[in-house]
Design an enzyme around this catalytic site. Structure first.
Site, short mmCIF file in Angstrom:
data_model
loop_
_atom_site.label_atom_id
_atom_site.label_comp_id
_atom_site.label_asym_id
_atom_site.label_seq_id
_atom_site.Cartn_x
_atom_site.Cartn_y
_atom_site.Cartn_z
N CYS A 295 2.66 27.00 46.17
CA CYS A 295 2.02 27.15 47.48
C CYS A 295 2.70 28.19 48.36
O CYS A 295 2.03 28.93 49.10
CB CYS A 295 1.98 25.80 48.19
SG CYS A 295 3.61 25.08 48.53
N ASP B 219 -6.10 27.74 53.60
CA ASP B 219 -5.16 27.32 52.56
C ASP B 219 -5.46 28.11 51.28
O ASP B 219 -6.39 27.77 50.53
CB ASP B 219 -5.29 25.82 52.30
CG ASP B 219 -4.16 25.30 51.42
OD1 ASP B 219 -3.42 26.13 50.86
OD2 ASP B 219 -4.02 24.06 51.31
N HIS C 155 4.14 21.26 51.35
CA HIS C 155 3.09 22.27 51.17
C HIS C 155 3.23 23.34 52.24
O HIS C 155 3.77 23.10 53.33
CB HIS C 155 1.72 21.59 51.28
CG HIS C 155 0.58 22.45 50.81
ND1 HIS C 155 0.52 23.01 49.57
CD2 HIS C 155 -0.55 22.85 51.46
CE1 HIS C 155 -0.59 23.70 49.43
NE2 HIS C 155 -1.27 23.62 50.58
#
Length: 666
Positions: A417, A477, A461
């Site tokens: 991520c 995202d 994250h």
């Protein structure tokens, strides 16, 4: 020299050392090694004195020991007013006191210090294992106090039994005080070591940081909702915003980190929020992080004391989170807010900042988009499509060189991520779109039995936010474009083959172990909500349920009734015990016979057997010899042979007074 009646019983010395050991044991990993060694050497010296092989140290040796101890503390700790040096000072007090354990007063002082050291355990941890260990410490220290009476009291069974009885008797009073005593805040605050955070999300991010967090399954957040629960794709628990990039690492930057002067609103945003109620209300129980940032969804407001909101929609605490901390949150989705978003010049510059050089290919791609006249949302859409077509989501990405963004976007195209969020924000900034990296946690495991969301370390994250004119900051995202199952189902589902592959034992793949682990977390959750987070608000709610109205008169009546009930229960228990411990019927009947013989002038001597007593009666009171023989024979059969007929005969013989036996033969 202490008087003989004040001297320390030799048998109690080992108890004092045992009490010191159990109180210090959890601190051994935190204390400097020289303190542990010095404490052990002091015990060895005192034991040698106990055996008569050495003498107690003189004043000069004691003065030298004190000087060395103070110098060691000064060299080991940079600041004195903190928890760690204070615990070390207590350990040094143990060490020095062991060199002069002579009287009961010395023992009492040493054991009093042991109680204080045991209490410091709960400053570090308030978990169930620590609670049980604290009870063990109290049991051993109280047993050491009981052992100061002498040899009989120092026996392990006697000392521990008396200690256990005292603690059990004190438990009802402790529970009563826990319920009714005012929940005051600390009268003083002792700083703790904040050098190492316990939760993994730190104040900066580089490629590989979040990948390492995926190897830990430690709980971080427990979230319970008052009303609707957000769907998985909305469970973004933001904690930090990274606005500065130095070419390798993202960090908060000046005026963003509240520790460096960023403006924080302490419970004053209410007037700027819509009158329509928030979509989500929830309570977060956060594990210790030794950092001030808290975690919540976007646009939060908290009424918890000491919690404030930053300008970039985050929650922070006035002091670092050194232990579990519970806070209430209300969240308004950004689309429900009516205030017109405005991006100031300083904030725009901060969120467009890039190093002067580096990552030329990414800059060239961004320049092409900007030259095409594309808006922020269209540039973002093209970049996300690029991720979706060519990239792989993996927990084991290859290492990146100096131009990390270029190498990731155009060469390796494999990442976690932080790779996606960092490269996305860099490209958007290069295209002239204000953007920033947001770090926190995403998702969580829903615990149905207790109705709360469990967020673990591997849920860490990183995602992005871009500024869209007229709409303000919008969450994007990039990881979701590559691996939507990571957002919907969690990391374990998105990277099943790579998840926790470095674990020594793959216990996460065993369903029974996962169930046990979840059950243990539920127990901890109940423990924290029922005991640790029992603050003044919860206390008032409990007292209202018990009393109806909280007033001084009703509170005094409640306490008095509880104390009276406790005393009545204690008296009833003593009566029950006394009834249970009554001697057998045959022994009680023979004791009644002995009382009659005493009034007749024949007193049974202590420890005198019934047969010996009958022989002495024959010599001194011949007129009572025959009845004494008959009663003795009947008693022996009833007591030792459990003969019911003999017991009935004993009752018949005792119905007749002894005066009748004096006048006539039986």
């Amino acid at each position: 020299m202490a008087r003989s009646k004040e001297l320390l019983p030799r048998e109690s010395l080992l108890w004092i050392f045992a009490a010191q050991f159990v109180a210090l044991l959890p601190h051994f990993a935190r204390l400097p090694l020289w303190i542990v060694c010095a404490w052990a050497f002091a015990i060895y010296w005192r034991l040698e004195v106990y055996r008569g092989r050495r003498d107690l140290p003189g004043r000069l040796v004691k003065l030298l020991a004190i000087t060395l101890a103070v110098a060691g503390l000064a060299l080991s700790y940079r600041r004195w007013f903190a928890l760690e040096p204070m615990v070390a000072l207590l350990a040094v007090s143990f060490t020095l006191k062991n060199l002069e354990l002579v009287s009961r007063r010395d023992a009492f002082l040493s054991l009093l210090l042991a109680y204080f050291v045991a209490a410091t355990l709960f400053v570090y941890e308030q978990t169930i294992p620590y609670a049980f260990y604290g009870v063990l410490c109290a049991l051993v220290i109280t047993a050491a106090l009981a052992a100061q009476s002498g040899s009989f009291s120092a026996r392990p069974r006697r000392a521990l039994g008396l200690s256990a009885k005292l603690l059990v008797q004190a438990a009802p009073l402790m529970l009563l005080l826990f319920i009714v005593m005012p929940r005051l805040g600390p009268l003083w605050a002792v700083p703790q070591d904040a050098s190492g955070a316990r939760t993994g999300v730190s104040d900066s991010m580089a490629p590989g940081d979040f990948t390492r967090l995926s190897k830990s399954d430690s709980p971080v957040l427990r979230i319970s909702f008052d009303g609707p629960v957000p769907p998985p794709e909305q469970r973004y628990w933001r904690g930090l915003v990274y606005s500065h990039f130095d070419g390798r690492r993202w960090s908060q930057g000046f005026s963003v980190d509240p520790r460096q002067g960023a403006e924080v609103e302490w419970n004053s945003r209410q007037q700027r929020l819509p009158e329509v109620g928030p979509r989500y209300r929830y309570q977060v129980i956060q594990e210790a992080s030794n950092a001030p940032w808290l975690f919540a969804m976007a646009r939060p407001l908290s009424d918890t004391r000491g919690v404030g909101e930053t300008a970039d929609d985050r929650l922070v605490k006035k002091t670092p989170v050194h232990s579990r901390f519970a806070y209430e949150v209300r969240t308004w989705p950004r689309e429900t807010l009516t205030d017109a978003p405005v991006l100031g010049n300083a904030e725009r510059r901060r969120n467009l900042q890039l190093p002067a050089t580096g990552n030329a290919r990414t800059r060239a791609w961004a320049a092409e988009q900007r030259a095409a006249g594309l808006g922020a949302e269209e540039i973002s859409r093209r970049l996300l499509n690029f991720y979706n077509r060519s990239f792989v989501y993996t927990l084991n990405p290859p290492a990146l060189g100096a131009d990390s963004v270029d190498e990731f976007l155009f060469d390796s195209q494999q990442g976690f991520c932080e790779h996606f969020a960092g490269s996305y924000v860099f490209a958007m900034r290069a295209a002239g779109v204000p953007a920033r990296v947001v770090a926190g946690y995403q998702g969580g495991e829903w615990v149905e039995q207790e109705a709360y969301l469990l967020v673990r370390e591997y849920d860490a994250h990183a995602w992005a936010e871009i500024w869209v004119p007229g709409r303000g900051w919008q969450r994007v995202d990039p990881t979701a474009a590559v691996s939507p199952e990571r957002i919907r189902d969690g990391l374990q589902s998105a990277a099943e083959e790579e998840f926790m592959q470095d674990a020594l034992l793959p216990l996460h793949r065993i369903s029974v172990f996962n169930q046990l682990r979840l059950q243990w977390d539920m127990i901890n959750y109940r423990w924290y909500r029922a005991v640790i987070s029992f603050d003044s608000d919860r206390q008032q709610n409990l007292l209202r349920r018990l009393l109806g109205e909280v007033s001084l008169a009703r509170l005094a009546l409640f306490v008095g009734a509880a104390i009276a009930a406790g005393l009545a229960g204690a008296l009833l228990w003593l009566w029950f015990i006394s009834r249970r411990t009554r001697p057998p019927v045959a022994i009680r009947l023979y004791q009644k016979f002995c009382q009659r013989m005493a009034r007749a002038g024949m007193v049974r001597r202590p420890g005198e057997a019934p047969r010996d007593f009958a022989r002495r009666v024959r010599e001194e009171k011949p007129q009572l010899a025959e009845v004494t023989e008959r009663i003795t024979r009947a008693f022996e059969k009833a007591a030792y042979c459990e003969d019911p007929a003999a017991e009935q005969q004993l009752r018949r013989l005792l119905r007749r007074p002894l005066t009748r036996y004096r006048t006539r033969k039986v």
